[in-house]
Design a protein around this motif. Structure first.
Motif, PDB file in Angstrom:
ATOM      1  N   GLY A 111       0.819  -1.201   0.000  1.00  0.00           N
ATOM      2  CA  GLY A 111       0.000   0.000   0.000  1.00  0.00           C
ATOM      3  C   GLY A 111       0.852   1.250   0.000  1.00  0.00           C
ATOM      4  N   ARG A 118      -4.055   5.949   1.641  1.00  0.00           N
ATOM      5  CA  ARG A 118      -4.446   4.537   1.695  1.00  0.00           C
ATOM      6  C   ARG A 118      -5.976   4.455   1.677  1.00  0.00           C
ATOM      7  NH1 ARG A 118      -1.641   0.221   3.461  1.00  0.00           N
ATOM      8  NH2 ARG A 118      -0.096   1.545   4.473  1.00  0.00           N
ATOM      9  N   ALA A 119      -6.502   3.839   0.628  1.00  0.00           N
ATOM     10  CA  ALA A 119      -7.951   3.657   0.519  1.00  0.00           C
ATOM     11  C   ALA A 119      -8.218   2.240   0.054  1.00  0.00           C
ATOM     12  CB  ALA A 119      -8.535   4.655  -0.475  1.00  0.00           C
ATOM     13  N   THR A 120      -9.353   1.678   0.475  1.00  0.00           N
ATOM     14  CA  THR A 120      -9.645   0.286   0.139  1.00  0.00           C
ATOM     15  C   THR A 120     -10.892   0.174  -0.739  1.00  0.00           C
ATOM     16  OG1 THR A 120     -10.926   0.027   2.176  1.00  0.00           O
ATOM     17  CG2 THR A 120      -8.592  -0.598   2.238  1.00  0.00           C
ATOM     18  N   HIS A 121     -10.901  -0.908  -1.498  1.00  0.00           N
ATOM     19  CA  HIS A 121     -12.009  -1.215  -2.391  1.00  0.00           C
ATOM     20  C   HIS A 121     -11.874  -2.703  -2.689  1.00  0.00           C
ATOM     21  CE1 HIS A 121     -14.207  -1.452  -6.276  1.00  0.00           C
ATOM     22  NE2 HIS A 121     -14.907  -0.448  -5.804  1.00  0.00           N
ATOM     23  N   SER A 122     -12.933  -3.313  -3.192  1.00  0.00           N
ATOM     24  CA  SER A 122     -12.865  -4.746  -3.494  1.00  0.00           C
ATOM     25  C   SER A 122     -11.739  -5.071  -4.476  1.00  0.00           C
ATOM     26  CB  SER A 122     -14.201  -5.229  -4.069  1.00  0.00           C
ATOM     27  OG  SER A 122     -14.525  -4.514  -5.255  1.00  0.00           O
ATOM     28  N   TYR A 124      -8.970  -3.310  -4.572  1.00  0.00           N
ATOM     29  CA  TYR A 124      -7.715  -2.921  -3.890  1.00  0.00           C
ATOM     30  C   TYR A 124      -7.846  -3.201  -2.391  1.00  0.00           C
ATOM     31  CZ  TYR A 124      -6.560  -0.269  -8.127  1.00  0.00           C
ATOM     32  OH  TYR A 124      -6.287   0.121  -9.415  1.00  0.00           O
ATOM     33  N   PRO A 125      -7.953  -4.454  -1.984  1.00  0.00           N
ATOM     34  CA  PRO A 125      -8.203  -4.770  -0.567  1.00  0.00           C
ATOM     35  C   PRO A 125      -7.081  -4.325   0.361  1.00  0.00           C
ATOM     36  CG  PRO A 125      -7.652  -6.748  -1.814  1.00  0.00           C
ATOM     37  CD  PRO A 125      -7.879  -5.671  -2.814  1.00  0.00           C
ATOM     38  N   GLY A 126      -5.853  -4.189  -0.149  1.00  0.00           N
ATOM     39  CA  GLY A 126      -4.740  -3.775   0.704  1.00  0.00           C
ATOM     40  C   GLY A 126      -4.580  -2.279   0.830  1.00  0.00           C
ATOM     41  N   GLY A 127      -5.401  -1.536   0.107  1.00  0.00           N
ATOM     42  CA  GLY A 127      -5.283  -0.081   0.132  1.00  0.00           C
ATOM     43  C   GLY A 127      -4.443   0.418  -1.018  1.00  0.00           C
ATOM     44  N   ASN A 128      -4.899   1.469  -1.676  1.00  0.00           N
ATOM     45  CA  ASN A 128      -4.185   1.954  -2.850  1.00  0.00           C
ATOM     46  C   ASN A 128      -4.500   3.415  -3.091  1.00  0.00           C
ATOM     47  OD1 ASN A 128      -3.594   2.341  -5.857  1.00  0.00           O
ATOM     48  ND2 ASN A 128      -2.785   0.288  -5.455  1.00  0.00           N
TER      49      ASN A 128
END
Length: 305
Positions: A111, A118-122, A124-128
């Motif tokens: 990340g 750091r942001a999460t989405h399905s 980008y589960p680790g944050g991106n």
């Protein structure tokens, strides 16, 4: 045109690439929180050249690789890549709408180095940081440098984005290098010399004029002026501007200086050899380094900063 320095305008165009699973997915940004500055590392390629690459070449390559990998029963090797805006010496070209996600900061699996991005989405589960950022790519000249006009136009792009997204007005905290986010050596010249990136942000913030008007000193009756700066090439223009503004004197390039019928008491040389300059001046101050970064360091040291 006697080597005059030209004004740089935004010249912002929109030419969106087609949607594709490896370049432009259509996924929407969660919000705009920062701008990430890159260099293309693609020597000599223009903004239009990158449009063709991301609209045709890369999607076609990835489609062929996916089909081949499935046919051969092996792991596929796909390049996911894109950026919103590409900037060169002549224009700024928007390839992806500014409300969509680009694949501009994928290298660090853990990340972003900046926790605020750091942001999460399905997807980008680790944050991106891609979910929060607009990516700006500076095109590279054939010799591997970023042209001063490209840098100035990038500052104008920053200002354009700040008008669209008021949250970006905190220039020094809202615009970052790719290096700051993932640790990648990008934009390489501005990682090697951080003062070059500060120069870009200073122009964005209005601390340094993007298109400064440097007024030559009035010529005296005997056609002698007190002080001037001469640059060797476009690569030296940014530091030449700084020096001329600090000293409040004229700024010339080699060609324009050769065409002027004048004598200079003190000539500060930013880049290039000294040959041929002695006839124009009573005193030469040599501020030329082994490369553009060394030249900038010499000028900074000369100004006592």
């Amino acid at each position: 045109m006697k080597g005059e320095i030209q004004l740089v305008q935004l010249n912002y165009k929109k030419k969106h690439i087609k949607k594709h699973w490896s370049t432009r997915t259509g996924l929407k940004l969660l919000r705009v929180q920062a701008g990430i500055d890159h260099w293309t590392a693609n020597f000599g390629a223009s903004a239009e050249g990158h449009y063709k690459y991301f609209d045709e070449t890369l999607p076609n390559q990835n489609d062929k690789e996916r089909a081949a990998a499935r046919r051969e029963g092996r792991k596929e090797y796909i390049r996911y890549a894109s950026a919103h805006i590409f900037v060169d010496r002549y224009k700024a070209l928007e390839l992806v709408p500014l409300d969509e996600v680009c694949f501009g900061a994928n290298e660090r699996k853990a990340g972003p180095l900046l926790s605020t991005l750091r942001a999460t989405h399905s997807q980008y589960p680790g944050g991106n940081a891609n979910l929060l950022c607009i990516h700006i790519e500076m095109c590279v000249e054939p010799d591997g440098t970023i042209h001063p006009d490209t840098v100035k136009r990038t500052a104008l792009v920053h200002q354009y984005l700040q008008k669209l997204f008021p949250q970006l007005k905190d220039t020094y905290n809202r615009f970052v290098r790719h290096f700051d986010v993932t640790g990648k050596n990008c934009p390489a010249p501005m990682v090697k010399d951080p003062s070059m990136y500060k120069y870009l942000l200073d122009m964005t913030a209005g601390e340094i004029e993007i298109n400064p008007i440097v007024k030559p000193q009035q010529k005296e009756e005997n056609e002698v002026i007190k002080m001037a700066v001469v640059v060797y090439s476009d690569a030296d223009l940014s530091v030449g501007y700084d020096l001329a503004n600090e000293k409040k004197c004229g700024l010339y390039n080699r060609k324009s200086l050769a065409n002027e019928a004048l004598k200079i008491n003190e000539l500060m040389v930013v880049g290039g050899p000294m040959e041929g300059l002695e006839k124009k001046t009573n005193r030469v101050i040599d501020l030329s380094g082994t490369d553009r970064w060394d030249t900038r360091k010499k000028v900074i040291h000369y100004l006592g900063k």
